[in-house]
Design an enzyme around this catalytic site. Structure first.
Site, PDB file in Angstrom:
ATOM      1  N   HIS A   1       0.833  -1.216   0.000  1.00  0.00           N
ATOM      2  CA  HIS A   1       0.000   0.000   0.000  1.00  0.00           C
ATOM      3  C   HIS A   1       0.865   1.262   0.000  1.00  0.00           C
ATOM      4  CE1 HIS A   1      -3.920  -2.019   0.924  1.00  0.00           C
ATOM      5  NE2 HIS A   1      -3.121  -2.917   1.458  1.00  0.00           N
TER       6      HIS A   1
ATOM      7  N   ASN B   1     -10.343  -2.697   2.503  1.00  0.00           N
ATOM      8  CA  ASN B   1     -10.038  -2.682   1.075  1.00  0.00           C
ATOM      9  C   ASN B   1     -11.305  -2.403   0.279  1.00  0.00           C
ATOM     10  OD1 ASN B   1      -7.294  -3.236   1.302  1.00  0.00           O
ATOM     11  ND2 ASN B   1      -7.534  -5.439   1.009  1.00  0.00           N
TER      12      ASN B   1
ATOM     13  N   HIS C   1      -3.906   0.974  11.868  1.00  0.00           N
ATOM     14  CA  HIS C   1      -3.701  -0.304  12.551  1.00  0.00           C
ATOM     15  C   HIS C   1      -5.069  -0.908  12.872  1.00  0.00           C
ATOM     16  CE1 HIS C   1      -2.458  -3.458  15.040  1.00  0.00           C
ATOM     17  NE2 HIS C   1      -1.742  -2.833  15.938  1.00  0.00           N
TER      18      HIS C   1
HETATM   19  C1  HEM Z   1      -1.714 -10.871   7.559  1.00  0.00           C
HETATM   20  C2  HEM Z   1      -2.174 -10.108   6.621  1.00  0.00           C
HETATM   21  C3  HEM Z   1      -1.678  -8.709   6.467  1.00  0.00           C
HETATM   22  C4  HEM Z   1      -0.523  -8.142   6.859  1.00  0.00           C
HETATM   23  C5  HEM Z   1       0.620  -8.801   7.593  1.00  0.00           C
HETATM   24  C6  HEM Z   1      -0.546  -6.769   6.433  1.00  0.00           C
HETATM   25  C7  HEM Z   1       0.470  -5.871   6.591  1.00  0.00           C
HETATM   26  C8  HEM Z   1       0.465  -4.583   6.193  1.00  0.00           C
HETATM   27  C9  HEM Z   1       1.570  -3.674   6.275  1.00  0.00           C
HETATM   28  C10 HEM Z   1       2.944  -4.010   6.795  1.00  0.00           C
HETATM   29  C11 HEM Z   1       1.152  -2.481   5.799  1.00  0.00           C
HETATM   30  C12 HEM Z   1       1.960  -1.212   5.689  1.00  0.00           C
HETATM   31  C13 HEM Z   1       1.568  -0.352   6.844  1.00  0.00           C
HETATM   32  C14 HEM Z   1       2.350   0.911   6.953  1.00  0.00           C
HETATM   33  O1  HEM Z   1       3.565   0.901   6.687  1.00  0.00           O
HETATM   34  O2  HEM Z   1       1.760   1.920   7.377  1.00  0.00           O
HETATM   35  C15 HEM Z   1      -0.220  -2.629   5.437  1.00  0.00           C
HETATM   36  C16 HEM Z   1      -0.985  -1.632   4.953  1.00  0.00           C
HETATM   37  C17 HEM Z   1      -2.302  -1.789   4.694  1.00  0.00           C
HETATM   38  N1  HEM Z   1      -3.037  -2.939   4.785  1.00  0.00           N
HETATM   39 FE1  HEM Z   1      -2.404  -4.714   5.348  1.00  0.00          FE
HETATM   40  N2  HEM Z   1      -1.725  -6.512   5.822  1.00  0.00           N
HETATM   41  C18 HEM Z   1      -2.447  -7.686   5.823  1.00  0.00           C
HETATM   42  C19 HEM Z   1      -3.677  -7.890   5.325  1.00  0.00           C
HETATM   43  C20 HEM Z   1      -4.508  -6.884   4.960  1.00  0.00           C
HETATM   44  C21 HEM Z   1      -5.883  -7.028   4.674  1.00  0.00           C
HETATM   45  C22 HEM Z   1      -6.681  -8.332   4.722  1.00  0.00           C
HETATM   46  C23 HEM Z   1      -6.350  -5.785   4.402  1.00  0.00           C
HETATM   47  C24 HEM Z   1      -7.752  -5.400   4.094  1.00  0.00           C
HETATM   48  C25 HEM Z   1      -8.743  -5.759   4.845  1.00  0.00           C
HETATM   49  C26 HEM Z   1      -5.272  -4.857   4.508  1.00  0.00           C
HETATM   50  C27 HEM Z   1      -5.364  -3.511   4.337  1.00  0.00           C
HETATM   51  C28 HEM Z   1      -4.322  -2.650   4.415  1.00  0.00           C
HETATM   52  C29 HEM Z   1      -4.409  -1.253   4.097  1.00  0.00           C
HETATM   53  C30 HEM Z   1      -5.643  -0.499   3.646  1.00  0.00           C
HETATM   54  C31 HEM Z   1      -3.148  -0.717   4.261  1.00  0.00           C
HETATM   55  C32 HEM Z   1      -2.728   0.704   3.984  1.00  0.00           C
HETATM   56  C33 HEM Z   1      -2.953   1.583   5.169  1.00  0.00           C
HETATM   57  C34 HEM Z   1      -2.596   2.989   4.791  1.00  0.00           C
HETATM   58  O3  HEM Z   1      -3.307   3.567   3.942  1.00  0.00           O
HETATM   59  O4  HEM Z   1      -1.625   3.501   5.334  1.00  0.00           O
HETATM   60  N3  HEM Z   1      -4.157  -5.552   4.852  1.00  0.00           N
HETATM   61  N4  HEM Z   1      -0.618  -3.926   5.657  1.00  0.00           N
END
Ligand code: HEM
Length: 759
Positions: free
Chosen positions: A111, A184, A375
């Site tokens: 992202h 999402n 988070h």
């Molecule tokens: C185990 C599964 C997942 C892991 C380990 C994970 C991990 C991460 C990480 C490391 C980031 C970067 C965060 C940052 O640096 O600020 C992120 C961002 C994000 N994740 Fe996940 N993610 C997972 C699953 C999902 C799922 C299922 C969704 C949706 C429901 C999701 C939605 C998002 C969104 C929207 C962001 C961006 C947040 C922003 O706009 O700063 N992720 N995720």
């Protein structure tokens, strides 16, 4: 002593006064408002106000070092003579260069590319029947929010129009602390267990040996992984659909994906799925358009969000909830804890409980959009987690990743991340700590500090985790209730309109054609057969391949403790599953044309009356009309009026607009007919099934394009309109009304299969 605030520049004229100027500074103003501040403070919410002490504005101020020392010469470093070497003593040069050298922080692991805006959420009525969360109780309360939309796979500088899932992350700054709904634009996910997330992301990111391709899933490693992961098939259907190439962030749905819990004041828990429903409807572009937009304007979505908010077209979504009573947890054919499954809206209706409005752009991309830290573990009383194993893993991941991205456990002190609720605890120190904690006490319990800060009882607002009863063996395993990987993939596919299904076929053909390894393509064809045999054979035809009879097993390499690999293979599809009309974008409301962008093709000699009548009619409906001319500057209408061009044919392309209008004026149309770009513009709009209107001589441009073969146009040259989005005639009320209705349809898909347009 120099005054700190002196007016050096005539505001708004962008004039530059070197420090050597003899111009006398105007010392009358302490701090003038800036001309380029896009917002007034009238509707600033509590979070926007809380950010005020951190805002900096250099207008009318002297240039200083980070220590506040005014700088006299920002053009030259300190040297031993004008031609001599620079001196180490130059603390101004050193400070500036050092800061610059450290300007970048790591981009998000996923992202990385996104755009964000401020706004507020307001409940429609009290949701006390479901949740005790304070921000859901009082419909008169506006809770500030900051919302970030993103793509997943690409780097920070990649295109907005990649085929990808979009992040839809909402930070609610509630009175009880921050609640982050980190979702999402698709209601399901690729994997069922967090332990597979690094594998998924490694597979989809550019391949590690050559860092190719950027922001694209159409490559070997992604499909190799997916073809071995039957649990991904439902999500694959979504990602291969047009949902993965939205027209705008403002026109996509959002989903919390996981099942969460709502907890009421009595402590009763219910399961919940969160939805965001866009009031502008759900709309997408075509893959051909997406690829072209990526070249013409890689910032298309970011720009669209920014411009809509600046123009006052504030994007809105309704918050929806699907609530399932605890006792009904097991009444579905799928497991509520499985994040590869959705609850069809026909089974559990979505109740709309409030509205999100985005009404202010950030002041600074880095400070706000880049530094915001979401988070899923940021929750408030009244909301709690389910045991979804993907959600459970996420609860660990996000704080952990902020530590490397933002570099300090104090990332919550960054202005955009601070709650508006008061914050008191015994956490101390750390890199870049800003809070000055007073007193001797930094532990609890204590008597020296009178026991403060003290724990909050539940009825004082203290968070109490839902006391879910768990009686189980500690196992590394997956529940057998998670093994039906194909039925909901089929549910999605059979719920799509014929056009949408065709786009899924085309997307799969495109993606799998980019896969070099034949066995990977074969494995995917077998999976597709499980979902829908028609789908599989169409994709196979595009790939020029035969569908293999069976797959080499095992797939999804988990070795069950009992060793019975076969029992852990995917369940066969349930062919009896009923379609869910709510899953088709064809059924989205198509009521208006607010914020739609209409291209008006014009040159010298344009019929100004035609043009302005149409422009006014479109703008009355909330759309924006842009004049596109062979050159920048102004063109002269038939009646001598000067009309300013918004774009030239060189910088604008049909893919950046929702519809096209060609006004009359023989001279204008003759000039346009000689412009290859103008013909191409119309051809592309036709190919992408957009509404096209022409009045008077404007029809001649259509006749010079591929549109001439459109049946209505071929038949007659008089006033006409059809239900395929081609409207020609004089600018009377019917033409404008018909055009507006045609734009509201978004696209006229019946044209898609007929038109074999060289554009
Ligand atoms: C185990 C599964 C997942 C892991 C380990 C994970 C991990 C991460 C990480 C490391 C980031 C970067 C965060 C940052 O640096 O600020 C992120 C961002 C994000 N994740 Fe996940 N993610 C997972 C699953 C999902 C799922 C299922 C969704 C949706 C429901 C999701 C939605 C998002 C969104 C929207 C962001 C961006 C947040 C922003 O706009 O700063 N992720 N995720």
């Amino acid at each position: 002593m120099l005054p700190r605030s002196i007016c050096l520049a005539a505001r708004g004229k962008h004039r530059y006064f070197p420090s050597s100027t003899n111009r006398k500074p105007d010392m009358s103003k302490q701090k003038a408002p800036t001309d380029n501040t896009p917002h007034d403070n009238a509707n600033d919410n509590a979070k926007v106000q809380a950010l005020e002490p951190f805002r900096e504005d250099g207008t009318d101020q002297l240039l200083t070092t980070n220590q506040g020392l005014p700088i006299n010469d920002n053009q030259n470093s300190l040297k031993a003579g004008p031609r001599g070497p620079s001196l180490l003593e130059d603390f101004i040069l050193r400070e500036k260069i050092t800061h610059f050298d450290h300007e970048r922080i790591p981009e998000r692991i996923v992202h990385a590319r996104g755009a964000a805006a401020h706004g507020y959420f307001q409940a429609y009525a009290s949701a006390a029947a479901f949740s005790r969360a304070k921000f859901l109780q009082d419909p008169s309360v506006q809770t500030p929010v900051f919302v970030r939309f993103s793509t997943v796979a690409g780097s920070r500088g990649s295109t907005d129009l990649a085929r990808d899932v979009r992040g839809f992350a909402v930070k609610f700054y509630t009175e009880e602390g921050n609640f982050d709904l980190v979702g999402n634009n698709m209601p399901v996910f690729f994997i069922q267990d967090a332990i597979k997330f690094p594998d998924l992301v490694h597979a989809v990111k550019p391949e590690p040996h050559n860092e190719i391709p950027q922001a694209a899933s159409a490559h070997d490693t992604f499909w190799d992984f997916i073809s071995l992961m039957p649990e991904s098939m439902h999500m694959i259907m979504w990602v291969m659909s047009d949902r993965a190439i939205p027209r705008s962030y403002r026109m996509m749905e959002g989903f919390g994906v996981h099942t969460f819990r709502l907890i009421d004041a009595q402590g009763v828990s219910r399961f919940v799925k969160f939805h965001w429903k866009p009031l502008l409807g759900i709309h997408s572009v075509l893959w051909d358009e997406a690829q072209k937009i990526s070249g013409k304007d890689a910032d298309f979505h970011r720009r669209d969000l920014w411009e809509a908010i600046e123009a006052g077209g504030f994007p809105e979504w309704e918050l929806g909830i699907q609530v399932v009573e605890e006792k009904d947890e097991h009444k579905f054919d799928f497991d509520l804890l499985d994040p590869t499954k959705l609850i069809p809206e026909e089974l559990v209706p979505v109740q709309r409980i409030g509205k999100l409005t985005l009404d202010r752009n950030p002041d600074n991309f880095f400070a706000e959009t880049e530094q915001v830290a979401f988070h899923p573990g940021h929750i408030v009383p009244g909301i709690d987690f389910s045991s979804d194993p993907l959600l459970q893993g996420r609860l660990f991941s996000y704080t952990d990743t902020q530590l490397s991205r933002l570099g300090s456990p104090n990332f919550h002190e960054i202005p955009i991340n601070r709650p508006i609720a008061p914050l008191h605890n015994n956490q101390r120190d750390g890199h870049m700590r800003q809070t000055i904690n007073k007193g001797r006490v930094s532990y609890e319990p204590n008597s020296i500090g009178g026991g403060c800060p003290m724990q909050a009882k539940a009825d004082w607002g203290g968070f109490v985790s839902y006391a879910e009863r768990i009686d189980a063996h500690k196992v590394r395993a997956r529940s057998a209730s998670f093994f039906d990987h194909y039925t909901q993939a089929r549910l999605f596919y059979i719920s799509q309109s014929a056009t949408e299904q065709d786009h899924v076929v085309q997307a799969l053909r495109f993606e799998l054609s980019m896969v070099k390894i034949r066995e990977v393509r074969e494995r995917m064809l077998v999976h597709l057969t499980q979902i829908d045999t028609g789908l599989a054979s169409k994709v196979a035809e595009g790939l020029g391949m035969k569908i293999p009879n069976k797959l080499d097993k095992p797939l999804n390499m988990s070795i069950p403790a009992d060793g019975d690999v076969e029992a852990h293979q995917p369940k066969p599809v349930n062919l009896k599953v009923n379609p869910s009309p709510a899953l088709s974008m064809a059924n989205t409301p198509k009521e208006g044309i607010k914020t739609r962008k209409i291209a008006v093709l014009a040159a010298d000699g344009v019929d100004g009356a035609d043009l302005s009548a149409m422009q006014q009619a479109l703008e009355k409906e909330g759309a924006q009309a842009f004049v596109i001319a062979p050159h920048m500057g102004s063109i002269t209408a038939e009646n001598g009026e000067a009309i300013e061009a918004d774009f030239s044919l060189l910088t604008a392309a049909s893919v950046m607009f929702d519809a096209v209008y060609v006004p009359g004026g023989a001279e204008s149309v003759t000039a346009l007919t000689q412009e290859a770009n103008a013909i191409h513009f119309v051809n592309e709009a036709y190919k992408h099934c957009k509404a096209i209107a022409a009045t008077g001589a404007g029809v001649d441009l259509l006749q010079a394009s591929y549109v001439a073969q459109h049946p209505t146009l071929a038949k007659q040259n008089g006033k006409t309109s059809d239900n395929e989005g081609i409207i020609i005639g004089q600018t009377d009320k019917n033409i404008t009304t018909d055009f507006i209705q045609a734009i509201a349809q978004h696209r006229h898909w019946s044209r898609e299969t007929k038109a074999k347009i060289p554009a």
